[in-house]
Write a protein that holds these residues in place. Structure first.
Motif, PDB file in Angstrom:
ATOM      1  N   LEU A   1       0.827  -1.207   0.000  1.00 37.57           N
ATOM      2  CA  LEU A   1       0.000   0.000   0.000  1.00 37.57           C
ATOM      3  C   LEU A   1       0.862   1.257   0.000  1.00 37.57           C
TER       4      LEU A   1
ATOM      5  N   ALA B   1       1.353   4.185  -2.932  1.00 36.03           N
ATOM      6  CA  ALA B   1       1.109   5.611  -2.696  1.00 36.03           C
ATOM      7  C   ALA B   1       2.327   6.434  -3.096  1.00 36.03           C
ATOM      8  N   ILE B   2       3.524   5.953  -2.738  1.00 31.00           N
ATOM      9  CA  ILE B   2       4.735   6.740  -2.998  1.00 31.00           C
ATOM     10  C   ILE B   2       5.045   6.803  -4.492  1.00 31.00           C
ATOM     11  N   VAL B   3       4.791   5.714  -5.208  1.00 32.87           N
ATOM     12  CA  VAL B   3       5.174   5.684  -6.617  1.00 32.87           C
ATOM     13  C   VAL B   3       4.114   6.349  -7.506  1.00 32.87           C
ATOM     14  N   TYR B   4       2.839   6.110  -7.220  1.00 32.94           N
ATOM     15  CA  TYR B   4       1.812   6.521  -8.182  1.00 32.94           C
ATOM     16  C   TYR B   4       1.066   7.798  -7.823  1.00 32.94           C
ATOM     17  N   PHE B   5       1.481   8.490  -6.771  1.00 36.80           N
ATOM     18  CA  PHE B   5       0.784   9.727  -6.410  1.00 36.80           C
ATOM     19  C   PHE B   5       1.774  10.831  -6.114  1.00 36.80           C
ATOM     20  N   LYS B   6       1.287  12.060  -6.289  1.00 33.58           N
ATOM     21  CA  LYS B   6       2.016  13.212  -5.744  1.00 33.58           C
ATOM     22  C   LYS B   6       1.121  13.768  -4.655  1.00 33.58           C
TER      23      LYS B   6
ATOM     24  N   ALA C   1      -0.387   2.387 -16.650  1.00 29.33           N
ATOM     25  CA  ALA C   1      -1.094   3.372 -15.825  1.00 29.33           C
ATOM     26  C   ALA C   1      -1.828   4.366 -16.710  1.00 29.33           C
ATOM     27  N   GLU C   2      -1.164   4.741 -17.800  1.00 34.97           N
ATOM     28  CA  GLU C   2      -1.767   5.664 -18.767  1.00 34.97           C
ATOM     29  C   GLU C   2      -3.088   5.095 -19.278  1.00 34.97           C
TER      30      GLU C   2
ATOM     31  N   ALA D   1      -4.917   2.780 -18.026  1.00 34.12           N
ATOM     32  CA  ALA D   1      -5.906   2.671 -16.950  1.00 34.12           C
ATOM     33  C   ALA D   1      -6.568   4.018 -16.729  1.00 34.12           C
ATOM     34  N   ARG D   2      -5.757   5.091 -16.788  1.00 31.96           N
ATOM     35  CA  ARG D   2      -6.315   6.413 -16.539  1.00 31.96           C
ATOM     36  C   ARG D   2      -7.251   6.839 -17.665  1.00 31.96           C
TER      37      ARG D   2
ATOM     38  N   PRO E   1      -7.749   4.555  -9.166  1.00 28.83           N
ATOM     39  CA  PRO E   1      -6.418   4.068  -8.751  1.00 28.83           C
ATOM     40  C   PRO E   1      -6.456   2.696  -8.084  1.00 28.83           C
ATOM     41  N   MET E   2      -7.435   2.480  -7.206  1.00 26.78           N
ATOM     42  CA  MET E   2      -7.455   1.211  -6.487  1.00 26.78           C
ATOM     43  C   MET E   2      -7.769   0.038  -7.405  1.00 26.78           C
TER      44      MET E   2
ATOM     45  N   PHE F   1      -6.771  -0.081 -10.534  1.00 27.48           N
ATOM     46  CA  PHE F   1      -5.485  -0.302 -11.181  1.00 27.48           C
ATOM     47  C   PHE F   1      -4.563  -1.116 -10.251  1.00 27.48           C
TER      48      PHE F   1
ATOM     49  N   LYS G   1       7.728   8.544 -11.385  1.00 25.95           N
ATOM     50  CA  LYS G   1       6.853   8.096 -12.473  1.00 25.95           C
ATOM     51  C   LYS G   1       6.398   9.315 -13.269  1.00 25.95           C
TER      52      LYS G   1
ATOM     53  N   VAL H   1       3.617   9.109 -15.121  1.00 27.21           N
ATOM     54  CA  VAL H   1       2.171   9.048 -14.981  1.00 27.21           C
ATOM     55  C   VAL H   1       1.807   8.857 -13.508  1.00 27.21           C
ATOM     56  N   THR H   2       1.055   9.808 -12.973  1.00 23.51           N
ATOM     57  CA  THR H   2       0.609   9.619 -11.595  1.00 23.51           C
ATOM     58  C   THR H   2      -0.892   9.849 -11.526  1.00 23.51           C
ATOM     59  N   PHE H   3      -1.494   9.331 -10.470  1.00 24.22           N
ATOM     60  CA  PHE H   3      -2.927   9.546 -10.276  1.00 24.22           C
ATOM     61  C   PHE H   3      -3.133  10.828  -9.488  1.00 24.22           C
ATOM     62  N   ARG H   4      -4.347  11.387  -9.643  1.00 20.12           N
ATOM     63  CA  ARG H   4      -4.620  12.614  -8.913  1.00 20.12           C
ATOM     64  C   ARG H   4      -5.204  12.301  -7.540  1.00 20.12           C
ATOM     65  N   GLY H   5      -5.246  13.328  -6.715  1.00 19.74           N
ATOM     66  CA  GLY H   5      -5.850  13.177  -5.392  1.00 19.74           C
ATOM     67  C   GLY H   5      -4.791  13.065  -4.322  1.00 19.74           C
TER      68      GLY H   5
ATOM     69  N   LEU I   1      -6.447   9.737  -0.902  1.00 12.00           N
ATOM     70  CA  LEU I   1      -6.203   8.294  -1.066  1.00 12.00           C
ATOM     71  C   LEU I   1      -4.756   7.908  -0.720  1.00 12.00           C
ATOM     72  N   PRO I   2      -3.762   8.595  -1.312  1.00 10.38           N
ATOM     73  CA  PRO I   2      -2.390   8.199  -0.967  1.00 10.38           C
ATOM     74  C   PRO I   2      -2.085   8.338   0.521  1.00 10.38           C
TER      75      PRO I   2
ATOM     76  N   LEU J   1      -3.436   5.364   2.116  1.00 17.18           N
ATOM     77  CA  LEU J   1      -2.664   4.155   1.794  1.00 17.18           C
ATOM     78  C   LEU J   1      -1.382   4.069   2.613  1.00 17.18           C
ATOM     79  N   ILE J   2      -0.773   5.219   2.830  1.00 14.29           N
ATOM     80  CA  ILE J   2       0.520   5.215   3.507  1.00 14.29           C
ATOM     81  C   ILE J   2       0.343   5.233   5.023  1.00 14.29           C
TER      82      ILE J   2
END
Lengths: 285, 293
Positions: free
Chosen positions: A101, A105-110, A178-179, A181-182, A188-189, A191, B3, B5-9, B12-13, B16-17
């Motif tokens: 988890l 979060a660290i890889v796929y989100f900012k 990921a592209e 999927a988006r 996100p979940m 994916f 990455k 490509v990242t997801f928005r929001g 959620l992250p 998750l963390i």
């Protein structure tokens, strides 16, 4: 030419046999302590306390193992085996879930505080439980978690190693996935469940092998927080089977317990050798 | 590395963390903070109040001959464990690498000890060298050598070193074996054509190519000897005789839980924190280098 060189570099007749001989000798020396423990677990107490003990198994296998499993010394070894199993699986599964988890979060989100959290997790690499035992013990005692499975499992669950391993792996998953999927509007979940988790299967399995052994072989932590023999794990329980003072230890039962304590991790390591070696190399990188 | 490509929001992250952050905070950072805080105080014998002493605990430790002895013991112990586990492992790996057939069987047999917990390994070795019933001590006695690790500090150290190194041989073997398999065969063949014998090839080609693995294993084995051998020492010697096998981690335990000297035990934890930090930095520095190797 290649064949001639092969012959020259690699194995020549007598050298080959010598290599095998040394190898067998090495294996025998390394195996000797285990063999001796096995022999001791199949003979009677008088045969051991009058040295030298035999080097070949006796006929007391069932007697000693059933004595260990169903009555033990302080508590039946079957109980300790069960506790160890719960602890090892709890630690392995728990670590894998929270690491999957947080790595996702660290890889796929900012998100705000991302690098702060990343460094926070990174720092836990540097804090083995042995270094902070007294205060950690106080925290667990404060939560009333002494003599409980949660007390055995939770403090050992946070692991930077697993998180980094998954982070490394997620970074190698092609961006196109990921592209796509988006673009398809997948959440996100979704994916995570449909793409990321299935792709991580081998890594999860390899990590499970390593973490299971890590959890099973814990000694100091269960020693501190399980004062009730019913909650002892097998690895720490063996030491508790030695009598204090001048009484003679019940060696056949103790050695049967030692053998029982190594069977599950040995099965995991030998049975899943490829995954084990992969997990070992990955988790140390 | 990031990455593209990242997801928005951001809810959620954070969610998750959260599990990992909460567990780290409760069971890692709070206790570590407590250790640092407690290291500045001396509690009274009843644990009712404590007196601020600043660096007093550290000053006392560094002047304490028992603590300095534990430092020295740890250094000797970890060097011996590292050597006793790496040299046999390298030897076996070189042998296994020479075999085309059968190396898999040997590997399967050699990885067993890795699965044996340090505390269980301690019990196995204690059994062999037990002063009353041990097989090896009995045969030693017949050869005229009176083995008694309960009284003799040097023998106690030897026993905990061997028991700690035993399981690590498997671990080191796997890494050395993998590294040996990765040595390019063409280089070896070229040297062989030039007439270099096995040992010459080993010293001049193979060993230098193994140096990244060797260095990595040195660090990992030292970390192991420092922190993961508690079970071996607790089962075999309990730190004795006369503290001759009391390593730093064992002293944190015995002063904190047996001696109930929380201030000193915490100060020792803080010192160990620095040691771990240092070793971790060395390990990471090396890993960065290895990428370019």
């Amino acid at each position: 030419m290649a064949r001639a060189v092969d012959g020259m570099v690699e194995k020549r007749g007598s050298g080959l046999w010598l290599t095998h001989a040394f190898m067998i000798l090495g294996v025998l020396v390394i195996f000797f302590p285990i063999w001796l423990a096995f022999v001791a677990s199949t003979v009677t107490q008088p045969e051991i306390v009058k040295p030298p003990m035999p080097l070949w198994p006796g006929d007391q296998f069932w007697e000693n193992y059933s004595a260990a499993l169903f009555s033990g010394v302080n508590v039946p070894v079957a109980t300790m085996l069960f506790n160890s199993l719960v602890m090892a699986i709890g630690i392995a599964v728990g670590k894998i879930i929270i690491s999957l988890l947080s790595a996702f979060a660290i890889v796929y989100f900012k998100f705000p505080g991302k690098s702060f959290f990343f460094w926070m997790i990174f720092l836990t690499l540097m804090l083995p439980v042995e270094v902070r035992i007294v205060p950690t013990f106080e925290v667990v005692a404060g939560f009333g978690m002494l003599n409980s499975y949660s007390g055995l499992i939770l403090p050992l669950i946070a692991s930077a190693t697993a998180t980094f391993l998954f982070r490394q792996f997620f970074l190698t998953i092609p961006d196109e996935l990921a592209e796509a999927a988006r673009v398809d509007g997948a959440r996100p979940m979704r994916f995570f469940w449909d793409i990321v988790v299935p792709m991580s299967r081998t890594n999860v399995a390899a990590l499970f092998v390593i973490l299971f052994i890590y959890g099973w072989n814990q000694y100091l932590w269960p020693l501190l927080i399980t004062t009730d023999p019913e909650m002892n794990t097998i690895v720490m329980g063996i030491k508790q089977m030695f009598p204090s003072g001048d009484d003679v230890a019940e060696w056949p039962v103790i050695m049967a317990t030692s053998i029982l304590a190594m069977i599950p991790p040995v099965i995991v390591v030998v049975g899943m050798q490829r995954l084990f070696i992969r997990g070992l190399v990955d988790s140390e990188k | 590395m990031e990455k593209r490509v990242t997801f928005r929001g951001w809810m959620l992250p954070l969610l998750l963390i959260a599990p990992q952050v909460v567990i780290s905070a409760v069971f890692f950072f709070y206790p570590a903070g407590q250790a640092i805080w407690q290291s500045l105080f001396i509690p009274d014998p009843f644990g009712l109040s404590s007196q601020f002493v600043g660096m007093g605990n550290f000053e006392f430790l560094l002047g304490d001959k028992f603590y300095r002895a534990a430092f020295l013991t740890t250094a000797i112990f970890s060097i011996l464990v590292t050597l006793c586990s790496m040299i046999p492992a390298l030897f076996l790996a070189v042998l296994a690498d020479r075999l085309i057939k059968g190396s898999g069987v040997y590997r399967t047999l050699l990885i067993w000890p890795y699965a044996v917990a340090p505390a269980v390994a301690g019990v196995l070795w204690l059994f062999m060298f037990n002063t009353r019933v041990g097989v090896i001590s009995w045969y030693l006695g017949h050869l005229g050598y009176d083995w008694n690790h309960v009284l003799n500090g040097g023998e106690a150290m030897g026993l905990v070193v061997v028991a700690s190194a035993w399981g690590r041989i498997s671990y080191n073997f796997l890494f050395f074996f993998a590294a040996l398999q990765a040595v390019p065969k063409s280089v070896i063949e070229a040297a062989a054509i030039d007439g270099a014998h096995f040992w010459r090839r080993f010293w001049t080609i193979v060993l230098p190519l193994l140096s990244p693995t060797t260095f990595f294993l040195l660090v990992v084995n030292i970390v192991y000897a420092f922190f993961e051998t508690f079970g071996v020492i607790h089962t075999i010697t309990g730190g004795g005789p006369q503290q001759s096998t009391t390593i730093l981690v064992y002293k944190v335990f015995s002063d904190g839980f047996v001696g109930q000297d929380l201030g000193s035990s915490s100060a020792q934890s803080v010192i160990l924190l620095f040691v771990v930090g240092l070793l971790t930095i060395i390990q990471f520095k090396y890993i960065e280098k290895r990428v370019h190797y």
